[in-house]
Design a protein around this motif. Sequence first.
Motif, mmCIF file in Angstrom:
data_model
loop_
_atom_site.group_PDB
_atom_site.id
_atom_site.type_symbol
_atom_site.label_atom_id
_atom_site.label_comp_id
_atom_site.label_asym_id
_atom_site.label_seq_id
_atom_site.Cartn_x
_atom_site.Cartn_y
_atom_site.Cartn_z
ATOM 1 N N GLY A 159 0.843 -1.180 0.000
ATOM 2 C CA GLY A 159 0.000 0.000 0.000
ATOM 3 C C GLY A 159 0.883 1.236 0.000
ATOM 4 N N PRO A 160 0.312 2.407 0.195
ATOM 5 C CA PRO A 160 1.104 3.644 0.158
ATOM 6 C C PRO A 160 2.324 3.625 1.083
ATOM 7 C CG PRO A 160 -1.230 4.159 0.182
ATOM 8 C CD PRO A 160 -1.112 2.674 0.385
ATOM 9 N N GLY A 161 2.137 3.228 2.326
ATOM 10 C CA GLY A 161 3.256 3.209 3.274
ATOM 11 C C GLY A 161 4.331 2.217 2.895
ATOM 12 N N GLY A 162 3.931 1.062 2.418
ATOM 13 C CA GLY A 162 4.892 0.027 2.050
ATOM 14 C C GLY A 162 5.733 0.394 0.848
ATOM 15 N N ILE A 163 5.102 0.975 -0.177
ATOM 16 C CA ILE A 163 5.894 1.298 -1.374
ATOM 17 C C ILE A 163 6.839 2.472 -1.127
ATOM 18 C CG2 ILE A 163 4.322 0.228 -3.019
ATOM 19 C CD1 ILE A 163 3.209 2.961 -3.709
ATOM 20 N N VAL A 164 6.435 3.422 -0.292
ATOM 21 C CA VAL A 164 7.336 4.530 0.037
ATOM 22 C C VAL A 164 8.490 4.025 0.901
ATOM 23 C CG1 VAL A 164 7.546 6.715 1.274
ATOM 24 C CG2 VAL A 164 5.611 6.335 -0.230
ATOM 25 N N THR A 165 8.194 3.164 1.851
ATOM 26 C CA THR A 165 9.251 2.582 2.688
ATOM 27 C C THR A 165 10.248 1.828 1.824
ATOM 28 O OG1 THR A 165 7.774 2.399 4.585
ATOM 29 C CG2 THR A 165 9.724 0.979 4.582
ATOM 30 N N ALA A 166 9.748 1.016 0.897
ATOM 31 C CA ALA A 166 10.635 0.265 0.011
ATOM 32 C C ALA A 166 11.485 1.197 -0.843
ATOM 33 C CB ALA A 166 9.816 -0.671 -0.873
ATOM 34 N N LYS A 167 10.901 2.273 -1.340
ATOM 35 C CA LYS A 167 11.643 3.243 -2.159
ATOM 36 C C LYS A 167 12.810 3.829 -1.371
ATOM 37 C CE LYS A 167 11.273 7.914 -3.955
ATOM 38 N NZ LYS A 167 12.011 8.673 -2.951
ATOM 39 N N VAL A 168 12.541 4.243 -0.144
ATOM 40 C CA VAL A 168 13.586 4.847 0.692
ATOM 41 C C VAL A 168 14.673 3.821 1.020
ATOM 42 C CG1 VAL A 168 14.057 5.883 2.954
ATOM 43 C CG2 VAL A 168 12.077 6.635 1.619
ATOM 44 N N LEU A 169 14.280 2.598 1.327
ATOM 45 C CA LEU A 169 15.272 1.551 1.594
ATOM 46 C C LEU A 169 16.138 1.291 0.368
ATOM 47 C CD1 LEU A 169 13.048 -0.896 3.668
ATOM 48 C CD2 LEU A 169 15.061 0.347 4.515
ATOM 49 N N LEU A 170 15.531 1.226 -0.818
ATOM 50 C CA LEU A 170 16.300 1.029 -2.049
ATOM 51 C C LEU A 170 17.291 2.170 -2.269
ATOM 52 C CD1 LEU A 170 13.530 -0.280 -4.470
ATOM 53 C CD2 LEU A 170 15.589 -1.531 -3.762
ATOM 54 N N GLU A 171 16.850 3.393 -2.025
ATOM 55 C CA GLU A 171 17.736 4.555 -2.187
ATOM 56 C C GLU A 171 18.921 4.512 -1.232
ATOM 57 O OE1 GLU A 171 14.500 7.918 -3.669
ATOM 58 O OE2 GLU A 171 14.999 7.809 -1.547
ATOM 59 N N GLY B 193 20.478 1.688 -0.342
ATOM 60 C CA GLY B 193 21.308 0.528 -0.602
ATOM 61 C C GLY B 193 20.809 -0.816 -0.101
ATOM 62 N N PHE B 194 19.575 -0.884 0.350
ATOM 63 C CA PHE B 194 19.038 -2.149 0.825
ATOM 64 C C PHE B 194 18.541 -3.006 -0.337
ATOM 65 C CE2 PHE B 194 19.000 0.297 4.647
ATOM 66 C CZ PHE B 194 19.074 -0.606 5.698
ATOM 67 N N ASP B 195 18.639 -4.306 -0.163
ATOM 68 C CA ASP B 195 18.039 -5.274 -1.067
ATOM 69 C C ASP B 195 16.645 -5.537 -0.502
ATOM 70 O OD1 ASP B 195 17.387 -7.325 -2.785
ATOM 71 O OD2 ASP B 195 18.716 -8.780 -1.833
ATOM 72 N N VAL B 196 15.622 -5.018 -1.153
ATOM 73 C CA VAL B 196 14.271 -4.993 -0.594
ATOM 74 C C VAL B 196 13.350 -5.990 -1.293
ATOM 75 C CG1 VAL B 196 12.242 -3.536 -0.196
ATOM 76 C CG2 VAL B 196 14.522 -2.546 -0.056
ATOM 77 N N THR B 197 12.528 -6.658 -0.483
ATOM 78 C CA THR B 197 11.436 -7.466 -0.994
ATOM 79 C C THR B 197 10.170 -7.002 -0.289
ATOM 80 O OG1 THR B 197 12.887 -9.369 -1.295
ATOM 81 C CG2 THR B 197 10.520 -9.794 -1.309
ATOM 82 N N VAL B 198 9.121 -6.748 -1.066
ATOM 83 C CA VAL B 198 7.830 -6.324 -0.527
ATOM 84 C C VAL B 198 6.849 -7.480 -0.727
ATOM 85 C CG1 VAL B 198 5.965 -4.622 -0.659
ATOM 86 C CG2 VAL B 198 8.326 -3.938 -1.190
ATOM 87 N N PHE B 199 6.141 -7.834 0.332
ATOM 88 C CA PHE B 199 5.147 -8.907 0.266
ATOM 89 C C PHE B 199 3.754 -8.312 0.408
ATOM 90 C CE2 PHE B 199 9.014 -10.751 1.972
ATOM 91 C CZ PHE B 199 9.170 -11.887 1.196
ATOM 92 N N ASP B 200 2.826 -8.768 -0.416
ATOM 93 C CA ASP B 200 1.442 -8.309 -0.286
ATOM 94 C C ASP B 200 0.497 -9.450 -0.651
ATOM 95 O OD1 ASP B 200 0.078 -5.279 -0.134
ATOM 96 O OD2 ASP B 200 -1.199 -6.866 -0.937
ATOM 97 N N LYS B 201 -0.570 -9.581 0.134
ATOM 98 C CA LYS B 201 -1.522 -10.669 -0.115
ATOM 99 C C LYS B 201 -2.395 -10.425 -1.343
ATOM 100 C CE LYS B 201 -5.193 -9.117 3.003
ATOM 101 N NZ LYS B 201 -6.011 -9.508 4.147
ATOM 102 N N TYR B 202 -2.540 -9.174 -1.757
ATOM 103 C CA TYR B 202 -3.369 -8.875 -2.916
ATOM 104 C C TYR B 202 -2.593 -9.093 -4.212
ATOM 105 C CZ TYR B 202 -6.369 -6.689 0.575
ATOM 106 O OH TYR B 202 -7.157 -6.449 1.671
ATOM 107 N N GLN B 203 -3.310 -9.128 -5.329
ATOM 108 C CA GLN B 203 -2.705 -9.354 -6.638
ATOM 109 C C GLN B 203 -2.287 -8.059 -7.332
ATOM 110 O OE1 GLN B 203 -1.815 -12.289 -7.895
ATOM 111 N NE2 GLN B 203 -2.623 -13.335 -6.108
#
Length: 107
Positions: free
Chosen positions: A9-21, A23-33
């Motif tokens: 969702g909004p919080g998860g994708i922004v968190t992942a973006k910041v982690l990627l910026e 240098g983190f190797d990020v995986t996001v999990f979501d139950k929806y398709q």
Amino acid sequence: MRACVVGAGPGGIVTAKVLLENGFDVTVFDKYQQVGGIWSAAGCYDGLANQSALRVFEFADLPNRLHFAGAVDTQRYLEKYAETFGVLDRVRLGTEVISIRPVEGPG
């Protein structure tokens, strides 16, 4: 370092973006398709709409023109955000997280 984010969702994708910026190797999990959390087709109810006026529901680094937008347009914006910042390729859709535990080792 590796990082896992639960929810695309909004919080998860922004968190992942910041982690990627940072240098983190990020995986996001979501139950929806779809990316979007409650804004995804499976996460929303009929008639769900954004209650924010123009330019209130947007991220500073990706402006939009949503104005009291419905779920479909809001989901598309969130997916575009995830794609624009390299998060979409890191999302595992249809993957429900039922428990989390720390892993031994650095990081």
